[in-house]
Every structure is written in C-alpha cells, then in structure tokens.
Design a protein around this motif. Structure first.
Motif, mmCIF file in Angstrom:
data_model
loop_
_atom_site.group_PDB
_atom_site.id
_atom_site.type_symbol
_atom_site.label_atom_id
_atom_site.label_comp_id
_atom_site.label_asym_id
_atom_site.label_seq_id
_atom_site.Cartn_x
_atom_site.Cartn_y
_atom_site.Cartn_z
ATOM 1 N N PHE A 125 0.824 -1.203 0.000
ATOM 2 C CA PHE A 125 0.000 0.000 0.000
ATOM 3 C C PHE A 125 0.865 1.263 0.000
ATOM 4 C CE2 PHE A 125 -3.284 -2.992 0.911
ATOM 5 C CZ PHE A 125 -4.457 -2.408 0.441
ATOM 6 N N ALA A 126 2.067 1.174 0.569
ATOM 7 C CA ALA A 126 2.999 2.303 0.467
ATOM 8 C C ALA A 126 3.397 2.521 -0.988
ATOM 9 C CB ALA A 126 4.232 2.037 1.329
ATOM 10 N N ALA A 127 3.587 1.429 -1.720
ATOM 11 C CA ALA A 127 3.887 1.544 -3.152
ATOM 12 C C ALA A 127 2.736 2.217 -3.896
ATOM 13 C CB ALA A 127 4.164 0.160 -3.738
ATOM 14 N N LEU A 128 1.495 1.899 -3.489
ATOM 15 C CA LEU A 128 0.325 2.568 -4.079
ATOM 16 C C LEU A 128 0.406 4.075 -3.862
ATOM 17 C CD1 LEU A 128 -2.857 0.441 -3.198
ATOM 18 C CD2 LEU A 128 -2.016 1.011 -5.466
ATOM 19 N N VAL A 129 0.769 4.464 -2.644
ATOM 20 C CA VAL A 129 0.860 5.889 -2.308
ATOM 21 C C VAL A 129 1.905 6.580 -3.179
ATOM 22 C CG1 VAL A 129 1.486 7.522 -0.490
ATOM 23 C CG2 VAL A 129 0.057 5.550 0.057
ATOM 24 N N PHE A 130 3.057 5.942 -3.380
ATOM 25 C CA PHE A 130 4.122 6.541 -4.185
ATOM 26 C C PHE A 130 3.726 6.633 -5.659
ATOM 27 C CE2 PHE A 130 6.873 5.661 -0.556
ATOM 28 C CZ PHE A 130 7.714 6.760 -0.578
ATOM 29 N N VAL A 131 3.014 5.611 -6.159
ATOM 30 C CA VAL A 131 2.634 5.608 -7.583
ATOM 31 C C VAL A 131 1.576 6.661 -7.868
ATOM 32 C CG1 VAL A 131 1.512 4.250 -9.401
ATOM 33 C CG2 VAL A 131 3.293 3.206 -7.989
ATOM 34 N N PHE A 132 0.562 6.767 -6.987
ATOM 35 C CA PHE A 132 -0.568 7.665 -7.249
ATOM 36 C C PHE A 132 -0.462 8.995 -6.514
ATOM 37 C CE2 PHE A 132 -2.257 3.486 -8.353
ATOM 38 C CZ PHE A 132 -2.891 3.750 -9.555
ATOM 39 N N LYS A 133 0.603 9.154 -5.722
ATOM 40 C CA LYS A 133 0.884 10.444 -5.046
ATOM 41 C C LYS A 133 -0.276 10.905 -4.168
ATOM 42 C CE LYS A 133 4.762 10.838 -7.418
ATOM 43 N NZ LYS A 133 4.675 9.619 -8.198
ATOM 44 N N SER A 134 -0.860 9.955 -3.449
ATOM 45 C CA SER A 134 -1.976 10.304 -2.565
ATOM 46 C C SER A 134 -2.114 9.253 -1.472
ATOM 47 C CB SER A 134 -3.285 10.396 -3.354
ATOM 48 O OG SER A 134 -4.379 10.614 -2.481
ATOM 49 N N LEU A 135 -2.607 9.683 -0.308
ATOM 50 C CA LEU A 135 -2.897 8.758 0.789
ATOM 51 C C LEU A 135 -4.352 8.324 0.796
ATOM 52 C CD1 LEU A 135 -0.936 10.125 3.893
ATOM 53 C CD2 LEU A 135 -0.837 7.801 2.997
ATOM 54 N N ASN A 136 -5.136 8.820 -0.148
ATOM 55 C CA ASN A 136 -6.571 8.544 -0.176
ATOM 56 C C ASN A 136 -6.903 7.639 -1.364
ATOM 57 O OD1 ASN A 136 -9.568 9.107 -0.743
ATOM 58 N ND2 ASN A 136 -9.250 10.123 1.216
ATOM 59 N N ILE A 137 -7.547 6.515 -1.089
ATOM 60 C CA ILE A 137 -7.851 5.546 -2.150
ATOM 61 C C ILE A 137 -8.849 6.119 -3.148
ATOM 62 C CG2 ILE A 137 -8.757 3.233 -2.630
ATOM 63 C CD1 ILE A 137 -7.811 2.390 0.155
ATOM 64 N N ILE A 138 -9.814 6.900 -2.658
ATOM 65 C CA ILE A 138 -10.800 7.498 -3.563
ATOM 66 C C ILE A 138 -10.105 8.446 -4.539
ATOM 67 C CG2 ILE A 138 -12.868 8.934 -3.709
ATOM 68 C CD1 ILE A 138 -13.725 7.849 -1.002
ATOM 69 N N ASP A 139 -9.158 9.235 -4.021
ATOM 70 C CA ASP A 139 -8.384 10.113 -4.902
ATOM 71 C C ASP A 139 -7.559 9.303 -5.903
ATOM 72 O OD1 ASP A 139 -9.294 12.491 -3.852
ATOM 73 O OD2 ASP A 139 -7.680 12.636 -2.364
ATOM 74 N N MET A 140 -6.998 8.179 -5.460
ATOM 75 C CA MET A 140 -6.225 7.314 -6.361
ATOM 76 C C MET A 140 -7.086 6.827 -7.519
ATOM 77 S SD MET A 140 -4.099 4.861 -3.774
ATOM 78 C CE MET A 140 -3.098 5.498 -2.443
ATOM 79 N N VAL A 141 -8.281 6.353 -7.192
ATOM 80 C CA VAL A 141 -9.179 5.862 -8.235
ATOM 81 C C VAL A 141 -9.602 6.997 -9.152
ATOM 82 C CG1 VAL A 141 -11.397 4.732 -8.698
ATOM 83 C CG2 VAL A 141 -9.994 3.950 -6.791
ATOM 84 N N GLY A 142 -9.812 8.191 -8.563
ATOM 85 C CA GLY A 142 -10.156 9.351 -9.377
ATOM 86 C C GLY A 142 -9.054 9.711 -10.360
ATOM 87 N N VAL A 143 -7.803 9.669 -9.907
ATOM 88 C CA VAL A 143 -6.666 9.935 -10.791
ATOM 89 C C VAL A 143 -6.575 8.877 -11.881
ATOM 90 C CG1 VAL A 143 -4.143 10.009 -10.899
ATOM 91 C CG2 VAL A 143 -5.340 11.196 -9.052
ATOM 92 N N ALA A 144 -6.743 7.610 -11.487
ATOM 93 C CA ALA A 144 -6.678 6.516 -12.462
ATOM 94 C C ALA A 144 -7.785 6.641 -13.504
ATOM 95 C CB ALA A 144 -6.781 5.174 -11.746
ATOM 96 N N ALA A 145 -8.996 7.026 -13.051
ATOM 97 C CA ALA A 145 -10.129 7.141 -13.978
ATOM 98 C C ALA A 145 -9.964 8.330 -14.917
ATOM 99 C CB ALA A 145 -11.424 7.275 -13.180
ATOM 100 N N SER A 146 -9.390 9.422 -14.430
ATOM 101 C CA SER A 146 -9.267 10.625 -15.262
ATOM 102 C C SER A 146 -8.111 10.543 -16.251
ATOM 103 C CB SER A 146 -9.090 11.859 -14.371
ATOM 104 O OG SER A 146 -7.916 11.738 -13.581
ATOM 105 N N THR A 147 -7.034 9.847 -15.862
ATOM 106 C CA THR A 147 -5.857 9.769 -16.732
ATOM 107 C C THR A 147 -5.814 8.509 -17.580
ATOM 108 O OG1 THR A 147 -4.537 8.715 -14.988
ATOM 109 C CG2 THR A 147 -4.493 11.124 -15.112
ATOM 110 N N GLY A 148 -6.650 7.520 -17.209
ATOM 111 C CA GLY A 148 -6.644 6.273 -17.975
ATOM 112 C C GLY A 148 -5.545 5.320 -17.556
ATOM 113 N N THR A 149 -4.602 5.753 -16.710
ATOM 114 C CA THR A 149 -3.514 4.937 -16.179
ATOM 115 C C THR A 149 -2.904 4.015 -17.229
ATOM 116 O OG1 THR A 149 -4.734 4.889 -14.087
ATOM 117 C CG2 THR A 149 -2.809 3.489 -14.240
ATOM 118 N N PRO A 150 -2.017 4.512 -18.082
ATOM 119 C CA PRO A 150 -1.389 3.650 -19.090
ATOM 120 C C PRO A 150 -0.639 2.489 -18.448
ATOM 121 C CG PRO A 150 -0.179 5.707 -18.833
ATOM 122 C CD PRO A 150 -1.452 5.866 -18.069
#
Length: 313
Positions: free
Chosen positions: A148-173
C-alpha cells in the motif's frame, strides 16, 4: 458532507453487498470446471446466505459476549472499509473516508475479532485456526503495508478514492510499474481472502483449515454475517485491483446512465478477475505452512522495487 457523497456511500454499499456473493460462487464454479465437475450454481452463495438467515443461532456454553458481537463487528468493519474503495462511482472524499491507513486498520479490526472469537468458545480447532491466522498475519501485514505504500508513491496520494479518481481521469497507461503493482495486489488479494495456496476456503479438514476453523462455532444469521463479510472483503480487494489497474468505465458523474454503465463494466471486469482467481487456485496446491513466506516475499520485493523506482527515477 455533501449529498453526492451520501449517495456515493449508499450506491457503493448496495452494489458491494449485492455483487459480492456472485464472485464467490463464480470462483467455485471455475474451480469445478477445471476439475471436470459441473459445480454449484453461480447464485448458490445467495441461497446459502438466505438459508442461514432463517436458521437458529446456537452458542457454546463456554462462549462469552465476544462470540455474540464478533459477527456484527466484522460486517460493520468491512462495510465501512468498502466505502474507502469506489466500485462504480468516484467522488470527492469526505470525513477521512478513503484514507489508506484507516482502511488497513479496518481490515485488521475484522481479523482481530475473528481470531478472538475462534479462541472464545474454547474449541481446539478454533484455537488452532486463530493461532495460524495470527501467525500468517504477523508475516503478511508488513508486506501489505509495503504494497500500500507503493500505491501511495505511484498515485501520489494517501486517499484511495483520490487514487481511483486519478486513475479514472488519466486512464492509467499500462507500465512495468503498474504491472508489478498489479501482481503485488493480486498476492495480497489471495492471502487476505484465505485462498489457495495459503488456505482452502472450502475445506473442512480440521488439521489444515485456517479461516474455517475460526468460524466453526458460528451458526445461523451470525454465520451468514461472517460469510457475507468475507465475500465483501474479497470484492473490496478485487475492486482495488480492477479500479486502480484497469479503471476504464468507472463513473465520474452521478447520473443513472453513468452508474448503470459503470456497474456493467465493473461486473464484466470482476467476472474476468474471478476467472483468473479460479484458474490460479486450480493450477496450484496448498503450500506447506512454513513455505508461505516465499509467496509474501514476492509481493514485498515487487513493492519495494516500485518504491525505489518512484523515489529515484
């Protein structure tokens, strides 16, 4: 707290409880097909839960109040945790919902009370299951923290909802880092849901079971709540993999059409992941207890590598 976030909570919880038993049955169905059997209906888990809700609840004469309220703690903890992981709709987080540290504490809370209930009734097999569960937890929880720390570093956030929002908006190549992260999350999914090669959730062999040993003393609606909490936990961890690695289709606007489309996308992706889980389990045998750390080490290594890449690249 906005009305949109309240609707998000209602939709997320309703979809989680509604869909979770389907994926449990689907994994069983895939495993049966690989063994040349027809297997249970994909709706069998729904039938089982409905049957258990009608049955009488019995308690061991040695059980205290812990056995009585543990099912409520487990189902409450995992339903709150399900709010932290968007299933079909992503919104702006509110009130600390989505915080990755609190999410991990909620998962640990359910595990702690389940192990406590296994010991509470004084059953030999319950104590054995609780002991094994805590032994595995002592090894896997540091690995889970690193993943989960790796998740934080990849998505630059401590919030899972924000992570999913970033992934949904950018398409996460799809990148090598994301592939390694997906493998690590998949291993956490297998371990946290007590699946082969860590445990066999369908076994009733007292000398080998872990998860089932802790709930042997539960019955009736209490057992139904324990089974439902396990199903929702599996769904939540599947949603982490689905909506962070392949976020296509998740709704970012609150309209019936967007929610319906996102739900259809999620079910399709969930079915595919359930097929993968079933095939993965069918291709492996249950590991010996002392060989399990080698599986955890893979997730630990990949996640540590991701953190190093994100920090120094």
């Amino acid at each position: 707290m906005s009305y949109e976030f309240i609707l998000y909570g209602i939709i997320n919880t309703f979809c989680g409880v509604l869909i979770a038993p389907l994926f449990v049955s689907l994994v069983k169905k895939v495993k049966a097909w690989t063994q040349g059997r027809q297997g249970p209906s994909v709706f069998q888990t729904y039938y089982t839960l409905a049957k258990l809700l009608k049955k009488e609840v019995l308690y061991s004469p040695d059980a205290s109040g812990i056995t009585r309220f543990t099912p409520w703690v487990c189902i409450a903890a995992i339903l709150v945790a399900s709010l932290f992981v968007p299933l079909v709709y992503v919104t702006v987080p509110s009130g600390g919902i989505g915080n990755i540290i609190l999410f991990l504490y909620l998962l640990v809370l359910g595990r702690f009370f389940m192990a406590l209930a296994g010991l509470d009734a004084g059953s030999t097999f319950g104590g054995m299951g609780s002991s094994r569960e805590m032994s595995i937890a002592a090894v896997i929880e540091p690995t889970t923290i690193i993943v989960f720390a790796a998740l934080v570093f990849v998505f630059k956030s401590l919030n899972i909802i924000d992570m999913v929002g970033v992934a949904a908006s950018t398409g996460t190549p799809v990148t090598p880092t994301l592939i390694l992260l997906g493998i690590s999350l998949f291993i956490i999914l297998i371990v946290e849901t007590a699946r082969i090669p860590v445990d066999n959730p369908e076994t009733h062999l007292e000398l080998t079971m872990i998860h089932e040993g802790m709930i042997l003393e539960q019955s009736g609606r209490n057992l139904a709540m324990m089974e439902l909490s396990a199903a929702v936990k599996q769904l939540v961890l599947m949603a982490l993999v689905i909506n962070l690695i392949v976020p296509w289709g998740i709704a970012t606007v609150l309209t019936p059409a967007a929610i319906g489309t996102a739900l259809a996308f999620f079910v399709v992706k969930g079915v595919i992941l359930a097929l993968v889980i079933g095939l993965f389990e069918s291709s492996m045998a249950k590991m010996r207890f002392f060989r399990l750390p080698s599986l955890f080490a893979m997730a630990f290594f990949f996640s540590t590598l991701i953190i190093i890449i994100e920090v120094f690249a």
